[in-house]
Design an enzyme around this catalytic site. Structure first.
Site, PDB file in Angstrom:
ATOM      1  N   GLU A 140     -27.400  11.695  -3.990  1.00 59.14           N
ATOM      2  CA  GLU A 140     -27.134  11.626  -2.551  1.00 59.14           C
ATOM      3  C   GLU A 140     -27.428  12.989  -1.947  1.00 59.14           C
ATOM      4  O   GLU A 140     -26.982  14.016  -2.459  1.00 59.14           O
ATOM      5  CB  GLU A 140     -25.657  11.231  -2.385  1.00 59.14           C
ATOM      6  CG  GLU A 140     -25.052  11.513  -1.043  1.00 59.14           C
ATOM      7  CD  GLU A 140     -23.534  11.227  -1.036  1.00 59.14           C
ATOM      8  OE1 GLU A 140     -23.036  10.465  -1.902  1.00 59.14           O
ATOM      9  OE2 GLU A 140     -22.847  11.792  -0.181  1.00 59.14           O
ATOM     10  N   GLU A 152       0.856  -1.199   0.000  1.00 54.22           N
ATOM     11  CA  GLU A 152       0.000   0.000   0.000  1.00 54.22           C
ATOM     12  C   GLU A 152       0.887   1.243   0.000  1.00 54.22           C
ATOM     13  O   GLU A 152       1.770   1.378   0.841  1.00 54.22           O
ATOM     14  CB  GLU A 152      -0.932  -0.023   1.225  1.00 54.22           C
ATOM     15  CG  GLU A 152      -1.658   1.278   1.522  1.00 54.22           C
ATOM     16  CD  GLU A 152      -2.499   1.817   0.366  1.00 54.22           C
ATOM     17  OE1 GLU A 152      -3.317   1.060  -0.174  1.00 54.22           O
ATOM     18  OE2 GLU A 152      -2.302   3.003   0.001  1.00 54.22           O
ATOM     19  N   ASN A 210     -23.596   4.733  -5.593  1.00 50.88           N
ATOM     20  CA  ASN A 210     -22.246   4.769  -5.024  1.00 50.88           C
ATOM     21  C   ASN A 210     -21.656   3.359  -5.125  1.00 50.88           C
ATOM     22  O   ASN A 210     -22.339   2.378  -4.844  1.00 50.88           O
ATOM     23  CB  ASN A 210     -22.307   5.230  -3.566  1.00 50.88           C
ATOM     24  CG  ASN A 210     -23.206   6.440  -3.404  1.00 50.88           C
ATOM     25  OD1 ASN A 210     -24.387   6.391  -3.744  1.00 50.88           O
ATOM     26  ND2 ASN A 210     -22.668   7.521  -2.911  1.00 50.88           N
ATOM     27  N   HIS A 270     -16.136   8.774  -7.835  1.00 50.44           N
ATOM     28  CA  HIS A 270     -16.410   7.377  -8.191  1.00 50.44           C
ATOM     29  C   HIS A 270     -15.707   6.952  -9.475  1.00 50.44           C
ATOM     30  O   HIS A 270     -16.366   6.599 -10.458  1.00 50.44           O
ATOM     31  CB  HIS A 270     -17.916   7.164  -8.365  1.00 50.44           C
ATOM     32  CG  HIS A 270     -18.741   7.494  -7.159  1.00 50.44           C
ATOM     33  ND1 HIS A 270     -20.094   7.752  -7.221  1.00 50.44           N
ATOM     34  CD2 HIS A 270     -18.411   7.584  -5.845  1.00 50.44           C
ATOM     35  CE1 HIS A 270     -20.559   7.999  -5.999  1.00 50.44           C
ATOM     36  NE2 HIS A 270     -19.553   7.920  -5.145  1.00 50.44           N
TER      37      HIS A 270
END
Ligand code: FDA
Length: 502
Positions: free
Chosen positions: A356, A35, A479, A441
C-alpha cells in the site's frame, strides 16, 4: 438474578459481527450486540467526534497514558506521540512479546480507524489459503455483495492525476515504474465526492485534515454507517456499548451464558451481568474471539472446543517502511490520509509483495514515501492461555518476522536502486528501516475448516459461530476486510438456511 435472554447474541461490532447482526435482524431474529468500545456519534467540546492524528487527545487510544502511533519518531525526534488521559478511545495497540497488534474499539470495530482500502484478493491466492471454500460462490456472489454493501469505489482518475492531495501517490507510482514494478488503483470505502468537496473548500475536511487512525469525522463509510445502520433498521437488533464479554458457558438447557463486564470511562468494571442466548456469534476479531474461546476451553466451561483454537495466527506479513526521496522530488505538504494505490508484485515467485502506498500527512514536506507492505510470511503464531492474567498471550518470535522483512527489502531495494534513493531510518524510534513488530491485519486463531467447519460453526458445539478475521489462516495477501466481510456473508447465508438459529 436470572440472566437476561436474547435469542441471538453477537460479540463485537466489526466486519464479521456487523454482517451477522444485519442478516440475523433481517431474518427476524432478536439480536443483542455486545461491544466493549464506545458508540462514536457525539461531538466533544471541540465540536468533533474524533481527534486528528496530529493533535491526539484522550479520544485517540484505548486506555493509554500516551499515544502509541505506528511511526514513533520523525528525524529521530519524539514529536509524534502525546500524553493523554486514559479513556475508552478508538484505537488500541495490544502488546505481546515481539508483536503488537492495532485494533479498533467502538461500534464499528476496525472500520472506525482503518484506511478504508477495500481489496479483493487474487482468486489464485484465495484458493491457496482457503481451498475448502467454494471460490466460484465467493467471486460470483459474496465478494461483489461485500463490496456493494461496504460502499467500495475507486478514486476518479482525472482528479487523482491533478490534485495536490495525491501527489505522494503519483511520486511513488513513478518511482515504482522506474523500477519496472506495477501499480494498481485500489478501491476504498471513503466517499470520493466528499473528498473532492473537501479539496474544493466546500466541505469540512477529514481525510484532508489528517484524520484516519483515530477516526474520520466525515467521509468514511465505516460500518456504523453501512451494515450496522441497516441492522438497527431491521428493528430486531440492539447494540450495547462498553460491554466486554469475558466468560462463556453452556447451561443445562443448551443456551449459552455470557459473563459481561460493563466498563465506565475510566476502564473500571461498574457491573458484571449475565446474558444468555440460544445462538452465539463471535465477531470480536482475531484477538478477541480467540481469547474468548481459548479461555472457555482452558477453564473448562466449553471443554469440547477444538485443540485448533489459538492456532494459525499471522499478521498478514505486514511490514511498514519509509523511503527518503531526493530533495527535488517532493511529495507535498498536503496528503490525503486515504490510500488509493498499491504496488502489486504478488506474482513475484520468490518474494510476493503487495505494498500500500501510504500517506505521511504531516502538514509539511517530509521528503519521505511511506508504505505498508503485505508479504507472504509462512510463519504462524499460537495463543496460549495465561491463567494468572486470565488472558490469551500471542507467542511470536522476532525470527518469525524475518521473512516479511526479507520480502519487503527485496522489493524496495529494487525500487531504491532504480531511483538512486535510500530508506528512512528515523521513523520507528531507533535506526530500523523496516518495522515488522506491529501489524494492522491480525488474522487467524480460530481457523476455518480446523477450529470451525467451513462455515464458521465451532467444532464441538452447535449454534456457536465464529464470524470474523480469526477464521483466516494468518495471510490473505491484501488488506483483509473485504474478505472477512464476504466470508461472513457466505457463512450467514448457510447458517440461516440450515441451522434454525434464534
Ligand atoms: P474487528 O477488529 O473489526 O472488530 C472486533 C470488535 O470486537 C471491536 O470493535 C472490539 O472492540 C470488539 N471486541 C473485542 N473483544 C470483545 C469482547 N470481549 N467483548 C465485546 N467486544 C469485543 N483492512 C483493510 O481491509 N483495509 C485497510 O485499509 C485497513 N487499514 C487498517 C488500518 C489500521 C490502523 C488498522 C488497525 C487496521 C486496518 N485494517 C485494514 C484491518 C481491518 O480493520 C481489520 O482486518 C478488520 O477490522 C477486522 O475485522 P473483524 O471483524 O475481524 O474484527
Amino acid at each position: 438474578a436470572s440472566a437476561e435472554y436474547a435469542p441471538a447474541v453477537v460479540v463485537g461490532s466489526g466486519y464479521g459481527a456487523a454482517v451477522a447482526a444485519l442478516r440475523l435482524g433481517e431474518a427476524g431474529v432478536k439480536t443483542l450486540v455486545l461491544e466493549m468500545g464506545r458508540l462514536w456519534n457525539a461531538p466533544a467540546s471541540d465540536g468533533k467526534v474524533y481527534c486528528s492524528m496530529t493533535a491526539p487527545d484522550r479520544r485517540s487510544m484505548w486506555f493509554k497514558t500516551r499515544t502509541e502511533a505506528p511511526l514513533a519518531t520523525f528525524l529521530w525526534l519524539d514529536v509524534i506521540n502525546k500524553d493523554i488521559t486514559p479513556y475508552p478511545g478508538v484505537l488500541d495497540r495490544v502488546r505481546f512479546p515481539n508483536m503488537s497488534v492495532y485494533v479498533g474499539r467502538g461500534v464499528g470495530g476496525g472500520s472506525l480507524v482503518n484506511g478504508g482500502m477495500a481489496v479483493t484478493p487474487s482468486r489464485a491466492y484465495f484458493q491457496e489459503v482457503l481451498p475448502q471454500v467454494d471460490a466460484d460462490a465467493m467471486y460470483a456472489t459474496y465478494f461483489p455483495l461485500a463490496n456493494r454493501m461496504l460502499g467500495a469505489a475507486t478514486v476518479p482518475s482525472a482528479w487523482f492525476e491533478s490534485t495536490e492531495w495525491y501527489k505522494y501517490a503519483r511520486v511513488s507510482r513513478d518511482q515504482a515504474k522506474t523500477a519496472g514494478l506495477k501499480t494498481v488503483f485500489v478501491p476504498n470505502v471513503y466517499d470520493f465526492d466528499y473528498m473532492q468537496r473537501e479539496a474544493a473548500g466546500t466541505a469540512t475536511k477529514s481525510a484532508l485534515a489528517q484524520e484516519v487512525i483515530y477516526g474520520n469525522n466525515f467521509g468514511k463509510r465505516s460500518l456504523d454507517k453501512t451494515y450496522l445502520a441497516a441492522a438497527l433498521g431491521t428493528g430486531n437488533v440492539t447494540i450495547r456499548t462498553l460491554s466486554r464479554a469475558r466468560a462463556i458457558r453452556r447451561a443445562a438447557d443448551g443456551t449459552y451464558v455470557l459473563t459481561v463486564d460493563r466498563l465506565d470511562d475510566t476502564g473500571a468494571v461498574v457491573s458484571t451481568d449475565e446474558v444468555s442466548c440460544r445462538s452465539l456469534f463471535l465477531g470480536a476479531g482475531s484477538l478477541g474471539t480467540t481469547e474468548l474461546l481459548l479461555r472457555a476451553r482452558e477453564t473448562g466451561t466449553l471443554p469440547a472446543l477444538s485443540p485448533q483454537i489459538g492456532r494459525g495466527w499471522g499478521g498478514n506479513g505486514n511490514v511498514m517502511l519509509g523511503r527518503a526521496n531526493h530533495i527535488w522530488n517532493t511529495t507535498g505538504a498536503n496528503q490525503s490520509t486515504i490510500p488509493v494505490m498499491g504496488i502489486d508484485d504478488w506474482s513475484n515467485a520468490t518474494n510476493p509483495v503487495f505494498a500500500e502506498i501510504a500517506p505521511l500527512p504531516a502538514g509539511t514536506e517530509t521528503w519521505a514515501s511511506l508504505y505498508l507492505a503485505i508479504t507472504k510470511n509462512p510463519e504462524r503464531g499460537t495463543f496460549t492461555y495465561d491463567a494468572a492474567k486470565d488472558a490469551a498471550v500471542l507467542n511470536w518470535t522476532s525470527t518469525q518476522s524475518a521473512p516479511s522483512v526479507t520480502a519487503a527489502k527485496s522489493l524496495f531495494d529494487r525500487l531504491n536502486s532504480a531511483n538512486g534513493t535510500i530508506y528512512r531510518y528515523d521513523l520507528f524510534g531507533d535506526t530500523r528501516a523496516f518495522a515488522a513488530d506491529f501489524c494492522y491485519h491480525p488474522l487467524g486463531g480460530c481457523v476455518l475448516g480446523r477450529a470451525t467447519d467451513t462455515y464458521g460453526r465451532a467444532v464441538g458445539y452447535d449454534r456457536l459461530y465464529v464470524t470474523d478475521g480469526s477464521l483466516i489462516p494468518g495471510s490473505i495477501g491484501v488488506n483483509p476486510f473485504v474478505t472477512i466481510t464476504a466470508l461472513a456473508e457466505r457463512a450467514m447465508a448457510r447458517v440461516l438456511a440450515e441451522d434454525g438459529v434464534g
